[in-house]
Design a protein around this motif. Sequence first.
Motif, PDB file in Angstrom:
ATOM      1  N   LYS A 231       0.788  -1.371   0.131  1.00 45.99           N
ATOM      2  CA  LYS A 231       0.149  -0.074  -0.052  1.00 45.99           C
ATOM      3  C   LYS A 231       0.723   1.121   0.079  1.00 45.99           C
ATOM      4  O   LYS A 231       0.707   2.310  -0.537  1.00 45.99           O
ATOM      5  CB  LYS A 231      -0.895   0.108   1.234  1.00 45.99           C
ATOM      6  CG  LYS A 231      -2.001  -1.005   1.162  1.00 45.99           C
ATOM      7  CD  LYS A 231      -3.047  -0.918   2.484  1.00 45.99           C
ATOM      8  CE  LYS A 231      -3.927  -1.941   2.158  1.00 45.99           C
ATOM      9  NZ  LYS A 231      -5.032  -1.927   3.425  1.00 45.99           N
ATOM     10  N   ARG A 232       1.928   1.327   0.775  1.00 48.18           N
ATOM     11  CA  ARG A 232       2.727   2.202   0.823  1.00 48.18           C
ATOM     12  C   ARG A 232       3.559   2.426  -0.472  1.00 48.18           C
ATOM     13  O   ARG A 232       3.498   3.620  -1.210  1.00 48.18           O
ATOM     14  CB  ARG A 232       3.878   2.319   1.836  1.00 48.18           C
ATOM     15  CG  ARG A 232       3.191   2.496   3.332  1.00 48.18           C
ATOM     16  CD  ARG A 232       4.302   2.550   4.334  1.00 48.18           C
ATOM     17  NE  ARG A 232       5.077   1.233   4.746  1.00 48.18           N
ATOM     18  CZ  ARG A 232       4.527   0.149   5.305  1.00 48.18           C
ATOM     19  NH1 ARG A 232       3.418   0.367   5.940  1.00 48.18           N
ATOM     20  NH2 ARG A 232       5.460  -1.002   5.347  1.00 48.18           N
ATOM     21  N   ARG A 233       3.934   1.488  -1.097  1.00 50.16           N
ATOM     22  CA  ARG A 233       4.550   1.693  -2.625  1.00 50.16           C
ATOM     23  C   ARG A 233       3.630   2.173  -3.489  1.00 50.16           C
ATOM     24  O   ARG A 233       3.867   3.242  -4.352  1.00 50.16           O
ATOM     25  CB  ARG A 233       4.791   0.221  -3.055  1.00 50.16           C
ATOM     26  CG  ARG A 233       6.469  -0.108  -2.441  1.00 50.16           C
ATOM     27  CD  ARG A 233       6.851  -1.395  -3.063  1.00 50.16           C
ATOM     28  NE  ARG A 233       5.878  -2.346  -3.392  1.00 50.16           N
ATOM     29  CZ  ARG A 233       5.761  -3.533  -2.459  1.00 50.16           C
ATOM     30  NH1 ARG A 233       6.510  -3.407  -1.439  1.00 50.16           N
ATOM     31  NH2 ARG A 233       4.888  -4.570  -2.806  1.00 50.16           N
ATOM     32  N   LYS A 234       2.154   1.718  -3.374  1.00 45.84           N
ATOM     33  CA  LYS A 234       1.341   2.195  -4.608  1.00 45.84           C
ATOM     34  C   LYS A 234       0.955   3.606  -4.143  1.00 45.84           C
ATOM     35  O   LYS A 234       0.779   4.496  -5.132  1.00 45.84           O
ATOM     36  CB  LYS A 234       0.018   1.385  -4.223  1.00 45.84           C
ATOM     37  CG  LYS A 234       0.007  -0.035  -4.964  1.00 45.84           C
ATOM     38  CD  LYS A 234      -1.226  -0.666  -4.864  1.00 45.84           C
ATOM     39  CE  LYS A 234      -0.841  -2.185  -5.285  1.00 45.84           C
ATOM     40  NZ  LYS A 234      -2.193  -3.031  -4.831  1.00 45.84           N
ATOM     41  N   LYS A 235       0.927   4.192  -2.967  1.00 46.14           N
ATOM     42  CA  LYS A 235       0.673   5.369  -2.517  1.00 46.14           C
ATOM     43  C   LYS A 235       1.633   6.433  -2.994  1.00 46.14           C
ATOM     44  O   LYS A 235       1.710   7.454  -3.856  1.00 46.14           O
ATOM     45  CB  LYS A 235       0.352   5.667  -0.921  1.00 46.14           C
ATOM     46  CG  LYS A 235       0.178   7.101  -0.621  1.00 46.14           C
ATOM     47  CD  LYS A 235      -0.009   7.389   0.927  1.00 46.14           C
ATOM     48  CE  LYS A 235      -0.433   8.687   1.416  1.00 46.14           C
ATOM     49  NZ  LYS A 235      -0.244   8.721   2.684  1.00 46.14           N
ATOM     50  N   ALA A 236       3.142   6.136  -2.888  1.00 45.91           N
ATOM     51  CA  ALA A 236       4.084   6.747  -3.204  1.00 45.91           C
ATOM     52  C   ALA A 236       4.034   6.696  -4.874  1.00 45.91           C
ATOM     53  O   ALA A 236       4.248   7.898  -5.240  1.00 45.91           O
ATOM     54  CB  ALA A 236       5.586   6.116  -2.866  1.00 45.91           C
TER      55      ALA A 236
ATOM     56  N   ARG B  46       1.453   6.774  -6.768  1.00 49.25           N
ATOM     57  CA  ARG B  46       0.224   7.811  -7.035  1.00 49.25           C
ATOM     58  C   ARG B  46       0.764   9.155  -7.022  1.00 49.25           C
ATOM     59  O   ARG B  46       0.284   9.922  -7.637  1.00 49.25           O
ATOM     60  CB  ARG B  46      -0.944   7.308  -6.336  1.00 49.25           C
ATOM     61  CG  ARG B  46      -1.927   6.230  -6.682  1.00 49.25           C
ATOM     62  CD  ARG B  46      -3.336   6.049  -5.971  1.00 49.25           C
ATOM     63  NE  ARG B  46      -3.136   6.423  -4.451  1.00 49.25           N
ATOM     64  CZ  ARG B  46      -2.987   5.344  -3.818  1.00 49.25           C
ATOM     65  NH1 ARG B  46      -2.955   4.005  -4.289  1.00 49.25           N
ATOM     66  NH2 ARG B  46      -2.848   5.355  -2.437  1.00 49.25           N
ATOM     67  N   GLN B  47       1.466   9.267  -5.790  1.00 48.41           N
ATOM     68  CA  GLN B  47       1.811  10.748  -5.499  1.00 48.41           C
ATOM     69  C   GLN B  47       2.954  11.208  -6.918  1.00 48.41           C
ATOM     70  O   GLN B  47       2.914  12.383  -7.159  1.00 48.41           O
ATOM     71  CB  GLN B  47       2.510  10.686  -4.152  1.00 48.41           C
ATOM     72  CG  GLN B  47       1.504  10.700  -3.025  1.00 48.41           C
ATOM     73  CD  GLN B  47       2.286  10.608  -1.735  1.00 48.41           C
ATOM     74  OE1 GLN B  47       3.332  10.124  -1.538  1.00 48.41           O
ATOM     75  NE2 GLN B  47       1.202  10.932  -0.903  1.00 48.41           N
TER      76      GLN B  47
END
Length: 165
Positions: free
Chosen positions: A34-39, A41-42
């Motif tokens: 989830k953290r990788r995907k959020k990064a 997207r940002q």
Amino acid sequence: MANEKNLTPFTSEQSREEAVKNGRKGGQASGAAKRRKKAMRQAAAMLLNTPLSANTQTKLMATIKELLGIFRYSEESATYQDALLAGIMLEAMKGDVRAAEFIRDTAGESPALDIRRQELKLRKDELKFKREQQAGAGASNTENNLLSAIMGAEEVDTDDLPEVE
């Protein structure tokens, strides 16, 4: 990515501690993903909102500037997202159905999304109706008790009431 080889199902052969340990590993891996995907997207949002380089002199940049001019974007305030959407719009205008669907959906006019919203509204209305029925069940019991009391009462003189056909 999960597959049959790396999945360890909880079985009776596995102790509770092992199951908890495996569950913790899965939760940590999920959080990392989830953290990788959020990064990602940002980073994508940051790239899309980056202003176009006005001083870049390439054939592609000249085409992009011409395209943005067609759609009345100012070169100074145009971003890569604007260029991307203008390019997709041009493809849609040339007859690319997928590009047209993308533009339509991005603009928030997706028929599938409209249908989903209608389904959601119907489900909410249905839930509300069921709750009202359940809440009204107590009231209908009161009415049934009243009806039972009337039915159990002595004979009522109805001679003076008008007849109903």
